[in-house]
Design an enzyme around this catalytic site. Structure first.
Site, PDB file in Angstrom:
ATOM      1  CG  HIS A   1      -1.892   1.109   1.224  1.00  0.00           C
ATOM      2  ND1 HIS A   1      -3.000   1.123   0.401  1.00  0.00           N
ATOM      3  CD2 HIS A   1      -1.925   2.269   1.925  1.00  0.00           C
ATOM      4  CE1 HIS A   1      -3.667   2.242   0.581  1.00  0.00           C
ATOM      5  NE2 HIS A   1      -3.044   2.958   1.509  1.00  0.00           N
TER       6      HIS A   1
ATOM      7  CB  SER B   1       2.073  -0.014   4.795  1.00  0.00           C
ATOM      8  OG  SER B   1       2.140   1.263   5.388  1.00  0.00           O
TER       9      SER B   1
HETATM   10  C1  GAR Z   1       1.332   0.335  -5.921  1.00  0.00           C
HETATM   11  O1  GAR Z   1       1.773   1.559  -5.428  1.00  0.00           O
HETATM   12  C2  GAR Z   1       0.413  -0.341  -4.919  1.00  0.00           C
HETATM   13  O2  GAR Z   1       0.792  -0.178  -3.618  1.00  0.00           O
HETATM   14  C3  GAR Z   1      -0.867   0.385  -5.196  1.00  0.00           C
HETATM   15  O3  GAR Z   1      -0.936   0.418  -6.592  1.00  0.00           O
HETATM   16  C4  GAR Z   1       0.380   0.541  -7.109  1.00  0.00           C
HETATM   17  C5  GAR Z   1       0.587  -0.484  -8.186  1.00  0.00           C
HETATM   18  O4  GAR Z   1       1.743  -0.228  -8.906  1.00  0.00           O
HETATM   19  N1  GAR Z   1      -1.963  -0.300  -4.582  1.00  0.00           N
HETATM   20  C6  GAR Z   1      -2.960   0.340  -3.963  1.00  0.00           C
HETATM   21  O5  GAR Z   1      -3.072   1.549  -3.930  1.00  0.00           O
HETATM   22  C7  GAR Z   1      -3.990  -0.570  -3.325  1.00  0.00           C
HETATM   23  N2  GAR Z   1      -4.830   0.175  -2.455  1.00  0.00           N
HETATM   24  P1  GAR Z   1       2.357  -1.305  -9.884  1.00  0.00           P
HETATM   25  O6  GAR Z   1       1.207  -1.904 -10.692  1.00  0.00           O
HETATM   26  O7  GAR Z   1       3.296  -0.537 -10.753  1.00  0.00           O
HETATM   27  O8  GAR Z   1       3.060  -2.341  -9.050  1.00  0.00           O
END
Ligand code: GAR
Length: 195
Positions: A108, A135
């Protein structure tokens, strides 16, 4: 060797970092399957690394429970030791939590319990916070409310917008995720059910 399923919705940069870490023979976990709720761009990383993938398309909120059952069917077929939600932008239904938690973890982009939910980076900026963070938590039935496994602060800089701040948080998330999965694999970190 800890076997890991990773679920994504988007670009999968955290997934990619885990795939890269796991390609080191000394790393004690392997990604065995990647799942998504749509034809996510990040599925290309799985393909590149030769990892099988599946899509259980999001059917809309009124069919969320059926979606969860299908997700469970797919995951069961792979019998992973750990399921990582890495940018899966859906609240997983209670049946998924019941079956996999506490072996179900989530990354997160905020310092929980601050800024839970789908717009954590935007919410931190809107609140005028000086600090946010990243987190890794155990998923429970709440919204980003499970036990915290690792977290780290990230400063908000003048001129930050959502995408610039998120791009600074993501490398921290990646490092935490890779370390948490490693510590789970070695037994250094024990996953206990949320009380
Ligand atoms: C990440 O920052 C993850 O923590 C967030 O989406 C992004 C995905 O990036 N998730 C949330 O906000 C869930 N509530 P990625 O697809 O490049 O790994």
């Amino acid at each position: 060797m800890l076997t890991v399923a990773v679920l994504i919705s988007g670009g999968g940069s955290n997934l990619r970092a885990l795939l890269e870490a796991a390609s080191d023979p000394a790393y004690p976990a392997r990604v065995i399957v990647v799942g998504a709720d749509r034809e996510a761009d990040g599925l290309a990383h799985a393909e590149e690394f030769g990892i099988p993938s599946f899509v259980v398309p999001w059917p809309g909120a009124d069919r969320r429970d059926a979606w969860g059952e299908e997700l469970n069917v797919q995951l069961r077929a792979w019998r992973p030791d750990l399921v990582v939600l890495s940018g899966l932008m859906r609240l997983v239904p209670p049946a998924v939590v019941a079956e996999w938690s506490p072996r179900l973890i989530n990354t997160h982009p905020a310092y929980l319990p601050e800024f839970p939910g789908a717009h954590a980076v935007r919410d931190a900026l809107a609140a005028g916070a000086a600090l946010t963070g990243a987190s890794v938590i155990v998923v429970d039935d709440g919204v980003d409310s499970g036990p915290i496994l690792a977290q780290e602060r990230v400063g908000i800089l003048p001129g930050d917008d959502e995408s610039r701040l998120h791009e600074r948080i993501k490398p921290v998330e990646r490092r935490l995720l890779i370390d948490v999965v490693r510590r789970i694999a070695t037994g250094e970190l024990e996953l206990a059910a949320a009380s």
